[in-house]
Design a protein around this motif. Structure first.
Motif, mmCIF file in Angstrom:
data_model
loop_
_atom_site.group_PDB
_atom_site.id
_atom_site.type_symbol
_atom_site.label_atom_id
_atom_site.label_comp_id
_atom_site.label_asym_id
_atom_site.label_seq_id
_atom_site.Cartn_x
_atom_site.Cartn_y
_atom_site.Cartn_z
ATOM 1 N N ARG A 95 0.852 -1.210 0.075
ATOM 2 C CA ARG A 95 -0.508 0.320 -0.024
ATOM 3 C C ARG A 95 0.515 1.388 0.163
ATOM 4 N NH1 ARG A 95 -5.672 -0.169 3.498
ATOM 5 N NH2 ARG A 95 -5.540 -2.248 2.833
ATOM 6 N N TYR A 97 3.747 2.203 2.446
ATOM 7 C CA TYR A 97 4.070 2.970 2.853
ATOM 8 C C TYR A 97 5.800 2.095 3.428
ATOM 9 C CZ TYR A 97 -0.715 3.850 5.348
ATOM 10 O OH TYR A 97 -1.548 3.994 5.696
ATOM 11 N N ASP A 120 7.616 5.084 7.462
ATOM 12 C CA ASP A 120 6.640 5.586 7.667
ATOM 13 C C ASP A 120 6.146 4.574 9.076
ATOM 14 O OD1 ASP A 120 6.099 7.123 5.239
ATOM 15 O OD2 ASP A 120 5.595 5.296 4.483
ATOM 16 N N ILE A 137 -3.716 0.563 9.589
ATOM 17 C CA ILE A 137 -3.412 1.404 9.075
ATOM 18 C C ILE A 137 -3.970 2.716 10.074
ATOM 19 C CG2 ILE A 137 -4.551 2.412 6.628
ATOM 20 C CD1 ILE A 137 -3.183 -0.050 5.347
ATOM 21 N N GLU A 138 -5.683 2.215 10.028
ATOM 22 C CA GLU A 138 -6.012 3.825 11.287
ATOM 23 C C GLU A 138 -5.317 3.525 12.085
ATOM 24 O OE1 GLU A 138 -10.305 3.222 13.462
ATOM 25 O OE2 GLU A 138 -10.029 1.944 11.982
ATOM 26 N N VAL A 162 -1.973 4.249 12.557
ATOM 27 C CA VAL A 162 -1.134 4.331 11.917
ATOM 28 C C VAL A 162 -1.363 6.121 11.777
ATOM 29 C CG1 VAL A 162 1.226 4.647 9.604
ATOM 30 C CG2 VAL A 162 0.812 2.719 10.926
ATOM 31 N N GLU A 163 -2.135 5.722 10.450
ATOM 32 C CA GLU A 163 -2.517 7.732 10.059
ATOM 33 C C GLU A 163 -3.280 8.413 11.200
ATOM 34 O OE1 GLU A 163 -2.362 8.764 7.057
ATOM 35 O OE2 GLU A 163 -1.766 6.876 6.437
ATOM 36 N N ARG A 164 -3.901 7.554 12.664
ATOM 37 C CA ARG A 164 -4.736 8.506 13.184
ATOM 38 C C ARG A 164 -3.121 8.721 14.254
ATOM 39 N NH1 ARG A 164 -7.853 9.964 17.402
ATOM 40 N NH2 ARG A 164 -7.109 9.522 19.833
ATOM 41 N N LYS A 181 0.000 9.703 12.731
ATOM 42 C CA LYS A 181 0.659 10.163 11.787
ATOM 43 C C LYS A 181 0.178 11.546 12.082
ATOM 44 C CE LYS A 181 1.926 8.930 7.740
ATOM 45 N NZ LYS A 181 1.781 8.826 5.993
ATOM 46 N N SER A 182 -0.872 12.194 12.572
ATOM 47 C CA SER A 182 -1.249 13.287 12.117
ATOM 48 C C SER A 182 -1.907 13.943 13.028
ATOM 49 C CB SER A 182 -3.377 12.369 11.872
ATOM 50 O OG SER A 182 -4.189 13.798 12.134
ATOM 51 N N HIS A 234 -7.362 16.153 16.103
ATOM 52 C CA HIS A 234 -7.188 15.679 15.571
ATOM 53 C C HIS A 234 -8.802 15.243 15.597
ATOM 54 C CE1 HIS A 234 -7.013 11.859 13.479
ATOM 55 N NE2 HIS A 234 -7.646 11.190 13.822
#
Ligand code: SF4
Length: 276
Positions: free
Chosen positions: A35, A37, A102, A170-171, A173-175, A177-178, A207
């Motif tokens: 994906r 990363y 990442d 993924i959820e 990691v994205e949270r 990162k933000s 966030h």
């Protein structure tokens, strides 16, 4: 392990021997890299005195003569061997060894990971008793419990639910990162002056859409401050009290200079640099 947020999101896959940790990491890593990363991994080798280097090899002799680190380069790989193990390392110094990624996935390190709420945990269990035991001991976010066996809800099957595990990773990691990006815009002083008390909590609230940047008291008062300090081009966040102390002290010192008269409403700029 400290309590500071990590520089990049970290997920730890923990559990006892033969519980499926490596299988989970293999599956996650290949799906995440597909994906887009970039994934770094680290494994704790739970074997007393284990060395990657072999006694008598050239690299071993370099290290034995005092070199640290020793770098071994072949036509396909580069290995950097540091002469320090888990006792001298913590998660933040481990992250310092990773130039760019990442996320970092850890295998093992249970003792130090369990109590660190900045790490997302995937727990591999072999029995329901292990599940109950880990559930009690975990601090912070458990992304999933999973097993090579079929133990039933809420324990995911490593073989059948890899997609669910990947989506949860993924959820997370994205949270993270933000939140870390928002944290970069905050003073990161944990001064305790806002209702969130710590910058990371405010970043989480921003966030989640429950707060905004100027809920940070220091950011809100910044336009009204009479003193602004930049260090190597980056603004240093200061509170009104320090701002006033700096303003009065510096103006006080300047006023003692010959021929200088200070009224209190002047604009003063001082630049300090080390000219070569
Ligand atoms: S006021 Fe700002 S610097 Fe202080 S804890 Fe809150 S967010 Fe952090």
């Amino acid at each position: 392990m400290g309590e500071r947020p990590t520089r990049i999101p970290v997920i730890a896959v923990i559990g006892y021997k033969e519980s499926g940790k490596t299988t989970v990491i293999e599956g996650l890593t290949s799906r995440l890299t597909e994906r887009g990363y970039s994934v770094a991994t680290a494994k704790h080798i739970d074997q007393k005195g284990f060395r990657i280097d072999k006694e008598g090899k050239d690299t071993w002799r370099h290290a034995a003569s005092g070199a640290n680190p020793v770098i071994a380069v072949s036509d396909v790989e580069t290995a950097v061997i540091h002469r320090r193990g888990l006792g001298a390392l913590n998660l933040r110094s481990l992250l310092g060894l990773i130039p760019k990624a990442d996320l970092l996935i850890l295998e093992g390190f249970s003792k130090i990971v369990l109590g660190d709420k900045h790490i997302g945990k995937i727990v591999c269990v072999r029995t329901l008793r292990e599940y109950e035991d880990f559930r009690r001991r975990i601090r912070g976010e458990a992304l999933a419990f999973c097993s090579l066996e079929t133990l039933g809800e809420p324990i995911l099957s490593v073989k059948e639910n890899l997609s669910t595990l990947t989506e949860r990773a993924i959820e997370y990691v994205e949270r993270r990162k933000s939140i870390l990006e928002i944290l970069d815009s905050l003073p990161n002083l944990d001064c305790g002056k806002c209702q969130y008390r710590r910058c990371e909590r405010l970043a989480e609230a921003i966030h989640d859409g429950r707060a905004k940047l100027d809920d940070c008291v220091l950011i809100k008062v910044r336009p009204k401050l009479k003193t602004r300090i930049t260090l190597n081009g980056v603004e240093v966040h200061i509170n009104p009290f320090i701002s006033e102390i700096v303003r009065r002290s510096v103006l006080g010192m300047i006023s003692t200079l010959k021929g200088v008269e200070i009224r209190g409403d002047e604009t003063l700029q001082i630049e300090i640099s080390q000219k070569k």
